[in-house]
Design a protein around this motif. Structure first.
Motif, mmCIF file in Angstrom:
data_model
loop_
_atom_site.group_PDB
_atom_site.id
_atom_site.type_symbol
_atom_site.label_atom_id
_atom_site.label_comp_id
_atom_site.label_asym_id
_atom_site.label_seq_id
_atom_site.Cartn_x
_atom_site.Cartn_y
_atom_site.Cartn_z
ATOM 1 N N ASN A 63 37.978 53.882 35.163
ATOM 2 C CA ASN A 63 37.431 54.388 33.774
ATOM 3 C C ASN A 63 38.464 53.677 32.790
ATOM 4 O O ASN A 63 37.895 53.545 31.586
ATOM 5 C CB ASN A 63 38.018 56.046 33.888
ATOM 6 C CG ASN A 63 36.782 56.764 34.353
ATOM 7 O OD1 ASN A 63 36.007 56.285 35.084
ATOM 8 N ND2 ASN A 63 37.262 58.012 34.645
ATOM 9 N N ALA A 64 39.543 53.441 33.096
ATOM 10 C CA ALA A 64 40.739 52.861 31.882
ATOM 11 C C ALA A 64 40.407 51.490 31.788
ATOM 12 O O ALA A 64 40.305 50.895 30.596
ATOM 13 C CB ALA A 64 42.067 52.838 32.402
ATOM 14 N N ILE A 65 40.064 50.719 32.958
ATOM 15 C CA ILE A 65 39.620 49.298 32.985
ATOM 16 C C ILE A 65 38.235 49.202 32.156
ATOM 17 O O ILE A 65 37.933 48.168 31.130
ATOM 18 C CB ILE A 65 39.412 48.532 34.349
ATOM 19 C CG1 ILE A 65 40.900 48.607 34.914
ATOM 20 C CG2 ILE A 65 38.914 47.246 34.165
ATOM 21 C CD1 ILE A 65 40.762 48.386 36.549
ATOM 22 N N ASN A 66 37.592 49.998 32.579
ATOM 23 C CA ASN A 66 36.141 49.945 31.836
ATOM 24 C C ASN A 66 35.808 50.388 30.452
ATOM 25 O O ASN A 66 35.369 49.680 29.684
ATOM 26 C CB ASN A 66 34.933 50.836 32.646
ATOM 27 C CG ASN A 66 34.755 50.756 34.048
ATOM 28 O OD1 ASN A 66 35.066 49.691 34.548
ATOM 29 N ND2 ASN A 66 34.172 51.718 34.675
ATOM 30 N N PHE B 79 43.030 42.579 37.251
ATOM 31 C CA PHE B 79 42.232 43.189 38.051
ATOM 32 C C PHE B 79 40.913 41.926 38.259
ATOM 33 O O PHE B 79 40.563 41.339 37.213
ATOM 34 C CB PHE B 79 41.793 44.397 37.908
ATOM 35 C CG PHE B 79 42.730 45.462 38.122
ATOM 36 C CD1 PHE B 79 42.801 46.034 39.366
ATOM 37 C CD2 PHE B 79 43.398 46.009 36.976
ATOM 38 C CE1 PHE B 79 43.754 46.797 39.681
ATOM 39 C CE2 PHE B 79 43.935 47.035 37.205
ATOM 40 C CZ PHE B 79 44.489 47.374 38.586
ATOM 41 N N ASP B 80 40.355 41.754 39.571
ATOM 42 C CA ASP B 80 39.487 40.607 39.555
ATOM 43 C C ASP B 80 38.231 41.368 39.130
ATOM 44 O O ASP B 80 37.831 42.656 39.614
ATOM 45 C CB ASP B 80 39.114 40.383 40.926
ATOM 46 C CG ASP B 80 40.420 39.415 41.489
ATOM 47 O OD1 ASP B 80 40.693 38.636 40.891
ATOM 48 O OD2 ASP B 80 40.973 39.601 42.712
ATOM 49 N N ARG B 81 37.368 40.654 38.494
ATOM 50 C CA ARG B 81 36.308 41.334 37.758
ATOM 51 C C ARG B 81 34.960 41.031 38.724
ATOM 52 O O ARG B 81 34.889 40.073 39.442
ATOM 53 C CB ARG B 81 35.790 40.707 36.502
ATOM 54 C CG ARG B 81 36.602 41.170 35.347
ATOM 55 C CD ARG B 81 36.171 40.589 33.961
ATOM 56 N NE ARG B 81 36.971 41.379 33.198
ATOM 57 C CZ ARG B 81 36.688 41.076 31.667
ATOM 58 N NH1 ARG B 81 35.865 40.481 31.089
ATOM 59 N NH2 ARG B 81 37.533 41.741 30.634
ATOM 60 N N GLY B 82 34.133 42.347 38.757
ATOM 61 C CA GLY B 82 32.758 42.029 39.508
ATOM 62 C C GLY B 82 33.078 42.036 40.967
ATOM 63 O O GLY B 82 31.971 41.558 41.719
ATOM 64 N N LEU B 83 34.181 42.294 41.375
ATOM 65 C CA LEU B 83 34.161 42.327 42.917
ATOM 66 C C LEU B 83 34.471 43.585 43.541
ATOM 67 O O LEU B 83 34.629 43.744 44.709
ATOM 68 C CB LEU B 83 35.526 41.479 43.285
ATOM 69 C CG LEU B 83 35.302 39.993 43.116
ATOM 70 C CD1 LEU B 83 36.713 39.185 43.342
ATOM 71 C CD2 LEU B 83 34.424 39.409 43.945
ATOM 72 N N ILE C 229 42.645 41.852 31.799
ATOM 73 C CA ILE C 229 43.035 43.334 31.912
ATOM 74 C C ILE C 229 43.623 43.720 33.151
ATOM 75 O O ILE C 229 43.114 43.491 34.268
ATOM 76 C CB ILE C 229 41.446 43.906 31.637
ATOM 77 C CG1 ILE C 229 40.942 43.652 30.275
ATOM 78 C CG2 ILE C 229 41.796 45.742 31.835
ATOM 79 C CD1 ILE C 229 39.351 44.186 30.076
ATOM 80 N N GLY C 230 44.703 44.381 32.857
ATOM 81 C CA GLY C 230 45.328 45.083 34.013
ATOM 82 C C GLY C 230 46.671 45.793 33.868
ATOM 83 O O GLY C 230 46.698 46.328 32.668
ATOM 84 N N ILE C 231 47.608 45.604 34.799
ATOM 85 C CA ILE C 231 48.615 46.520 34.610
ATOM 86 C C ILE C 231 50.052 45.845 33.914
ATOM 87 O O ILE C 231 50.333 44.797 34.072
ATOM 88 C CB ILE C 231 49.144 47.082 36.011
ATOM 89 C CG1 ILE C 231 48.003 47.864 36.779
ATOM 90 C CG2 ILE C 231 50.192 47.582 36.085
ATOM 91 C CD1 ILE C 231 48.247 47.970 38.081
ATOM 92 N N ILE D 208 38.388 49.461 28.333
ATOM 93 C CA ILE D 208 39.024 48.567 27.726
ATOM 94 C C ILE D 208 38.064 47.375 27.611
ATOM 95 O O ILE D 208 37.789 46.557 26.640
ATOM 96 C CB ILE D 208 40.338 48.063 28.530
ATOM 97 C CG1 ILE D 208 41.623 48.877 28.212
ATOM 98 C CG2 ILE D 208 40.763 46.516 27.755
ATOM 99 C CD1 ILE D 208 42.653 48.711 29.045
ATOM 100 N N GLU D 209 37.026 47.160 28.579
ATOM 101 C CA GLU D 209 35.915 46.113 28.523
ATOM 102 C C GLU D 209 34.691 46.725 27.623
ATOM 103 O O GLU D 209 33.897 45.874 27.385
ATOM 104 C CB GLU D 209 35.299 46.119 29.998
ATOM 105 C CG GLU D 209 36.523 45.278 31.063
ATOM 106 C CD GLU D 209 35.845 45.052 32.331
ATOM 107 O OE1 GLU D 209 34.738 45.592 32.584
ATOM 108 O OE2 GLU D 209 36.629 44.179 33.079
ATOM 109 N N SER D 210 34.710 47.987 27.108
ATOM 110 C CA SER D 210 33.657 48.526 26.353
ATOM 111 C C SER D 210 33.821 48.388 25.063
ATOM 112 O O SER D 210 34.702 48.172 24.284
ATOM 113 C CB SER D 210 33.571 49.997 26.880
ATOM 114 O OG SER D 210 34.507 50.965 26.132
ATOM 115 N N SER D 211 32.788 48.874 24.199
ATOM 116 C CA SER D 211 32.703 48.837 22.839
ATOM 117 C C SER D 211 33.309 50.252 22.017
ATOM 118 O O SER D 211 33.662 50.168 21.044
ATOM 119 C CB SER D 211 31.299 48.866 22.289
ATOM 120 O OG SER D 211 30.736 50.293 22.780
#
Ligand code: ACO
Length: 446
Positions: A125-128, A176-180, A4-6, A130-133
């Motif tokens: 918010n946008a990244i979240n 984007f790096d996750r969890g960092l 997920i990213g740009i 895309i990661e969400s239900s």
């Protein structure tokens, strides 16, 4: 979804600018104060025909057009800005005009505000999403933009204007790096805008610099701890990043900030052989470390070769256009992508520091996993900068006065007729045509 990213980036900045050396002369300050002391070269500015709606319309329309994206493929649009012209109606709803022909109104997201940090919150918010239900497979667009203007005085040369639009989705080249992500938020009165009848902030410039550097320390160390615990990196340093991008109110602060990251590395690992020349700063108190000019200078010197290589390429927009508030960090991203040959960027890790007064701040990172050649080609920032128009400081001041006079006004058409539009704006730019008797704004595009 993975990676997920740009996927695409567009930047808008004004066609007109003032030169900082000329401004030093006009303001009667010592030669070098703005150019060397603040590290600024030119400053972009808008007249009363541009507002936050127009710059956001321009950035998004051009993003969609240049990358040939369908409005039906967008499921979220978020705007980060602190240029408030309406206490209720969001910029996002104004952008929905662009979606009209597509008949796509199923578009989540709204505006986010806290000084220069809104764009980062919008991005998270946008990244979240895309990661969400809640995600439905479509793209998100993040818009980060502002018109940064100050009252006459020491802060005025740190103004600017611009807007960046990012297309966010899966399988992106910029991931984007996750969890960092590392965040620091706190209550501070360093810069705020309580007077809604004015565009200018109430600013304590020196306090804002202190808050910025303190927030940087906290976010950076928090990020490094996560790198150690989550990615099992043994001794991470600032050199774990091929590039570091900063919120850039003025470039000298960025240079000090990069030096400050070296200082933080030194405190974590004082015996590192790279730090032989700065051992005298080992036992200095945290408080004193912010006050000591010797320390600041020493770490600017230690970091200089890396600063030239790993930071300067991203400062093109910041030094040539100035502070773009919410767009500043993302203008640095656009500068990096436009200034460094695309094949050199593959495999690189980039750190990002976002700061918004008041205060909110985050350090996060991404990696470039695939070619960004198409983004490099679209952005073309060096050539676009070359086709700008320089105005004299006197004209700049008159235009600033005009913005002050027309701020909040209704029932008027901004000065300047259609024949001057070609000189004033790049093609594809939205500009304000009228504010009617009920403060409703209408726009035209060049
Ligand atoms: N030649 C070379 N350097 C010079 C000269 C000169 N002729 N004159 C001054 N300088 C140097 C100073 O020594 C100083 O260097 P230092 O930072 O290493 O100490 C630097 O130029 C700035 O000079 P100051 O006297 O500190 O400047 P002043 O107080 O007039 O204003 C400030 C600077 C506070 C940054 C002001 O422009 C401001 O308020 N800007 C807006 C706030 C801001 O951007 N804050 C950053 C984070 S928050 C945000 O993004 C809004």
């Amino acid at each position: 979804p993975e990676n997920i990213g740009i996927l695409a980036v567009e930047i808008y900045f004004p066609k007109r600018y003032v030169n900082q050396t000329e401004l030093e002369k006009y303001d009667g300050v010592s030669a070098g104060k703005y150019t060397i002391g603040l590290g600024q070269t030119n400053m972009g500015f808008c007249d009363d025909r541009e507002d936050i709606n127009s710059v956001a319309l321009t950035a998004v329309h051009n993003l969609m057009e240049k990358y040939n994206i369908s409005y039906n493929d967008v499921g979220r649009v978020e705007v980060g800005t602190e240029t408030i012209i309406d206490k209720s109606k969001s910029v996002k709803t104004v952008l929905m005009q662009l979606f009209k022909d597509s008949e796509n109104t199923d578009v989540e997201g709204i505006d986010t505000t806290n000084a220069c940090y809104g764009g980062t919150s919008a991005l998270f918010n946008a990244i979240n999403w895309i990661e969400s239900s809640s995600w439905d497979g479509r793209y998100a667009i993040v818009v980060a933009g502002d018109i940064a203007v100050y009252a006459t005085g020491p802060a005025r040369p740190t103004g600017g204007a611009g807007c960046v639009a990012l297309l966010i989705g899966k399988d992106a080249p910029i991931v984007f790096d996750r969890g960092l992500r590392a965040t620091h938020m706190e209550h501070a009165w360093d810069f705020y805008k309580p007077d809604l009848s004015s565009e200018f902030p109430e600013v304590d410039g020196h306090l804002s610099n202190e808050c910025y550097l303190r927030a940087l320390d906290i976010c950076y160390n928090r990020y490094m701890t996560k790198l150690i615990t989550k990615e099992k990196v043994e001794n991470p340093t600032v050199k774990s990043f091929d590039y570091v991008l900063f919120h850039a109110p003025y470039c000298k602060l960025v240079q000090k900030s990069y030096g400050r990251l070296f200082y933080n590395d030194f405190i974590r690992n004082p015996d590192d052989s790279n730090f032989a020349s700065v051992q005298q700063f080992k036992d200095i108190s945290a408080e004193e470390s912010f006050r000591s000019k010797d320390l600041e200078k020493a770490f600017i010197t230690v970091s200089k070769p890396d600063y030239n290589k790993r930071v300067i390429p991203a400062l093109l927009a910041a030094t040539q256009i100035g502070n773009m508030y919410c767009a500043s960090l993302y203008g640095s991203l656009a500068s990096l992508l436009s200034n460094v040959p695309a094949d050199e960027l593959i495999g690189k890790r980039v750190g990002m520091f976002s700061y918004g007064s008041g205060l909110s701040s985050s350090f996060f990172s991404f990696q470039i996993k695939k070619s960004v050649a198409d983004i490099n080609k679209v952005l073309d920032i060096p050539n676009r900068l070359k086709s700008r128009l320089e105005l004299a400081p006197k004209q700049f001041s008159e235009i600033m006065r005009l913005r002050e006079e027309t701020h909040g006004k209704k029932g008027f058409k901004p000065a300047g007729d259609d024949s001057s539009v070609k000189d004033t704006f790049f093609s594809g730019t939205y500009y304000l045509e009228e504010i009617d008797s009920k403060w409703r704004r209408s726009y035209k595009r060049t």
